[in-house]
Design a protein around this motif. Structure first.
Motif, PDB file in Angstrom:
ATOM      1  N   GLY A   1     192.424  62.434  13.401  1.00 19.85           N
ATOM      2  CA  GLY A   1     192.351  61.327  14.352  1.00 19.85           C
ATOM      3  C   GLY A   1     190.944  60.822  14.547  1.00 19.85           C
TER       4      GLY A   1
ATOM      5  N   TYR B   1     198.426  65.498  17.715  1.00 16.63           N
ATOM      6  CA  TYR B   1     198.204  64.260  16.975  1.00 16.63           C
ATOM      7  C   TYR B   1     199.538  63.773  16.423  1.00 16.63           C
TER       8      TYR B   1
ATOM      9  N   GLN C   1     196.399  60.563  19.986  1.00 14.50           N
ATOM     10  CA  GLN C   1     195.855  61.924  19.954  1.00 14.50           C
ATOM     11  C   GLN C   1     195.435  62.372  21.350  1.00 14.50           C
TER      12      GLN C   1
END
Length: 623
Positions: free
Chosen positions: A58, A578, A593
Motif C-alpha cells: 500500500g 490491506y 489500508q
C-alpha cells in the motif's frame, strides 16, 4: 533457546502438511554474485521482495517495508515520517549495511557512519528489492559487514509509451502521488517518473500527558528519476541514469522536547553503466556521481555537503560448464565540505581489485571463493575474503555455510566532522560464520530456511559518553532466523518468520580491566512476523500483516542529570490490513489500508512518539 526450537518445530510441522510452496530456490538473484544466478546454486542468504509484494504494501515507505523482514530492524519506521531511519541487520550497527541502487553503491559521505538516508528513496520507483545478508566486503567493499540491500528500480518495456501513476490520501493529511512514462523501442527502453509525498505529521517528541499540544513535525518529498537502456548493438547496452530527491521537514528538540526545527536534504545521483554481452559472460563498466546537501536551520554546523564518485570495471565469464569467474576493480572517492570551520575540507580514496571463482552443479555441490584488496588512502591495505560451499539434494534440500571477512573504514564525519571527530580512529574488521538449511517441496508449494550466524568484530567505532568517536575492543553477535512460505490452497499464501539476535561489546572500563555488556540498543532479541494473503476473486484480494517485537533497551540522555541512562522498552505488536480491487481489465487498482490497527503505543526511541493507527486509500493505474 527453547523458544527458538519451538518455533522451528512449528514451522517444520507446517511444511510437512502444506500442499503448496513458493519457488524460493528457483528464484534468480543478481546481488549474490553480481550476475544472474539461481538461489539453488549459491549458498548466500538472499531474500527477494518482488513487485507484487511491494504493491501489497500500500502506502508504506521503504523503512516500514524493510522493518517487516526477518532479522531486520529499522529504527524510526513506526515513528514520524520525517524522523531519521537507522537500519540494523542481524543487530549490526547502522553503518554496517551497504545500500545499492541497481547494483551501484550509494551513501552519504557527510552522514554519521556514512549510512544512506532511506527517506530519499520513494517506494513508487522501486521494482524489486534483494537483501543479501552476511559479510559481503569481498563483493561490495567497505561497510558490507552485516549485509547488502539492492534497490532495483522500474524499467521500461511494452509499447513505445505507457503512462502509470497513483494517488493515496490518509491520516494526518498524508498525500502520496506519483506519475511516470515508460516504453521500449526494439531492444532499447526508458522510464521517467515523478513522486510527491507530504504529510502534516505528528508531534515527534512524546507528550506523556497528552495535553500539552506539542506542534506537529511534517515532511515533504519530491523526487524525479530517469533510467535509459540504450541498445547500441545486440551485444552492447549503455544505461544512463539520473535521480534527484528533495526532502524537507521539521524535527523535535530531543526526547520529550517539542520543537519545529527545520531541515532540508537534497540527493543528486547520476551516471551510466555499459554492458557488453559475450557468448559466455559479460563485461560491465560503470560510473556514478552522488552529491548530498543537508541544511539544519539555526544549528552550529548548519550546512553539510559531500560527494561520492565511483568507477568500476568487472567481467563475468563462464570458463566451462562447471566453472565461472568474476573479477574487477573499483575506485571510490569521498569528499566532504567540512562543517567545522577550524578544519579543512577532507577526502578519502579507495581502490579495490577483486576476484571470485564459482564451481557449480558438481553432483549438487556448489562452491564460491574470492578475495579483495582494499587500498585506502588513509589506512593502507586491507584484504577480505569469502568461502561459501553449498550442497543441493534432489533439488529440494540445500545445505550451506559461509565464512567471510569484512571491514568498515571510518567515515569523514567520524574523522573530521563538527561533533566528536577523532582522526585517530582505527578501521573496524569482522569475521562472520553462518550456516543453515533451505527446503523446497517437490511440488514447489512450500519452502523454508533456517540460518544461524556468529559475527565477531574488533575496533568497534562508537560515540561514547564523552561525546567523542572512539574504538571499543570487540563485539560478538549471534542469532538465528527461521522463515517459511506456505500455500495450503491456491488463493492463500502464508509467510512466517522468527528471528533471535543477541550481542555484547567488550572494552576497557577505564581502570585497566575489560568490561562486557549488551549494547544492541533499540534492537529486540526476539521478533516474529506473519503475512497472510488471500485472493478472494480474480479481481479482489486482501492481505494482513502481523509483527511482534520483543523487549529492548535504549540509551537515554537525561538533561536533568547530564548523564546517559539505560531504559527498558516494552514489547509491542503491529497489525496491518490491506485490500485491493482491480478495474478496467486490471489497468486500475483501488486499495484501502489500515496500519497499526490495534493502535499500539510503544517507543522505538525513548522519548519520541510513534505514528499510531492510520488509514489511507488510493489507486494505481497503468495505461
Amino acid at each position: 533457546m527453547k523458544k527458538i526450537l519451538i518455533v522451528a518445530a512449528v514451522l517444520y510441522s507446517s511444511l510437512l502438511h502444506a500442499q503448496d510452496d513458493s519457488t524460493l530456490l528457483n528464484n534468480v538473484t543478481v546481488t549474490a554474485t553480481r550476475f544472474p544466478k539461481k538461489i539453488s546454486e549459491t549458498g548466500k542468504v538472499v531474500t527477494i521482495i518482488s513487485k507484487e509484494d511491494l504493491e501489497k504494501q500500500g502506502s508504506k515507505d521503504l523503512a516500514q517495508i524493510l522493518n517487516e523482514q526477518a532479522a531486520i530492524v529499522v529504527n524510526g519506521a513506526g515513528s514520524n515520517m520525517g524522523k531519521d531511519k537507522s537500519i540494523y541487520i542481524r543487530g549490526a550497527a547502522n553503518g554496517y549495511t551497504v545500500i545499492l541502487l541497481n547494483g551501484i553503491p550509494v551513501n552519504d559521505p557527510t552522514g554519521v557512519s556514512g549510512a544512506f538516508d532511506l527517506r530519499m528513496l520513494p517506494v513508487e520507483n522501486i521494482e524489486r528489492i534483494e537483501i543479501l545478508k552476511g559479510a559481503q566486503s569481498t563483493l561490495y567493499g567497505s561497510d558490507a559487514i552485516a549485509g547488502v540491500i539492492n534497490i532495483i528500480t522500474k524499467k521500461g518495456n511494452g509499447k513505445p509509451a505507457n503512462l502509470y501513476g497513483g494517488l493515496s490520501y490518509g491520516s494526518r493529511h498524508t498525500l502520496k502521488t506519483n506519475a511516470g512514462l515508460y516504453g521500449s523501442f526494439g531492444a532499447s527502453s526508458y522510464n521517467v517518473s515523478f513522486v510527491h509525498n507530504e504529510t502534516r505529521g505528528i508531534a515527534e517528541a512524546k507528550d506523556t500527558l497528552g495535553t500539552k499540544n506539542f506542534p506537529n513535525n511534517g515532511m515533504l518529498l519530491n523526487a524525479i528519476s530517469m533510467d535509459v537502456d540504450g541498445a547500441v548493438t545486440d551485444q552492447l547496452h549503455i544505461k544512463p541514469f539520473f535521480r534527484y530527491s528533495y526532502f524537507s521537514g521539521s524535527f523535535a528538540g530531543g526526547a520529550f522536547v517539542p520543537a519545529t526545527n527545520n531541515f532540508t536534504s537534497g540527493l543528486l545521483s547520476a551516471g551510466t553503466q555499459g554492458v557488453y554481452n559475450l557468448t559466455h559472460g559479460s563485461i560491465t563498466g560503470l560510473f556514478s556521481y552522488d552529491e548530498v546537501n543537508r541544511n539544519y536551520a539555526g544549528s552550529f554546523a548548519s550546512g553539510y555537503k559531500g560527494t561520492k564518485k565511483t568507477a568500476e570495471l568487472f567481467a563475468h565469464l563462464d570458463l566451462q560448464q562447471y566453472v565461472q569467474t568474476l573479477f574487477g576493480v573499483r575506485y571510490d572517492e569521498f569528499e566532504m565540505k567540512n562543517p567545522n570551520p577550524n578544519t579543512a575540507d577532507t577526502s578519502i580514496r579507495v581502490i579495490s581489485p577483486y576476484v571470485m571463482v564459482f564451481l557449480r552443479n558438481l553432483g549438487g555441490f556448489n562452491f564460491e571463493a574470492g578475495g579483495r584488496l582494499n587500498h585506502h588512502s588513509k589506512y593502507g591495505n586491507t584484504v577480505t575474503y569469502t568461502l561459501n560451499p553449498s550442497y543441493l539434494i534432489n533439488n529440494q534440500f540445500k545445505i550451506f555455510a559461509n565464512w567471510g571477512t569484512a571491514f568498515r573504514a571510518p567515515y569523514l564525519s567520524e574523522l573530521y566532522g563538527a561533533y566528536g571527530a577523532n582522526p585517530g580512529l582505527k578501521p573496524e574488521q569482522s569475521q562472520t560464520l553462518e550456516g543453515g538449511l533451505q527446503y523446497t517441496s517437490a511440488d514447489k508449494k512450500a519452502d523454508a530456511r533456517i540460518v544461524g550466524f556468529l559475527r565477531n568484530t574488533k575496533n568497534i567505532i562508537t560515540y561514547d559518553q564523552n561525546y567523542v568517536y572512539t574504538n571499543y575492543n570487540r563485539q560478538k553477535d549471534h542469532g538465528i532466523e527461521v522463515e517459511a512460505t506456505l500455500k495450503p490452497v491456491d488463493p492463500l499464501t502464508l509467510k512466517l518468520f522468527y528471528a533471535f539476535v543477541e550481542g555484547k561489546v567488550t572494552t576497557d572500563n577505564g581502570q585497566g580491566k575489560d568490561t562486557t555488556f549488551n549494547n544492541l540498543f533499540k534492537r529486540a532479541k526476539n521478533s516474529f512476523g506473519a503475512n497472510i494473503g488471500y485472493q478472494v476473486t480474480p479481481r479482489f484480494s486482501v492481505n494482513t500483516n502481523l509483527n511482534f517485537y520483543g523487549k529492548r533497551k535504549d540509551l537515554y540522555y537525561n538533561s536533568a542529570t547530564f548523564a546517559s541512562e539505560n531504559v527498558d522498552l516494552k514489547s509491542y505488536v503491529l497489525w496491518d490490513l490491506y485490500a485491493e480491487y482491480k478495474l478496467a481489465k486490471d489497468h486500475i487498482k483501488v486499495f484501502a489500508q489500515t496500519t497499526n490497527l490495534l493502535n499500539a503505543r510503544y517507543y522505538e526511541t525513548y522519548g519520541y512518539a510513534v505514528w499510531g493507527r492510520a488509514f489511507n486509500a488510493g489507486f494505481r493505474f497503468q495505461l
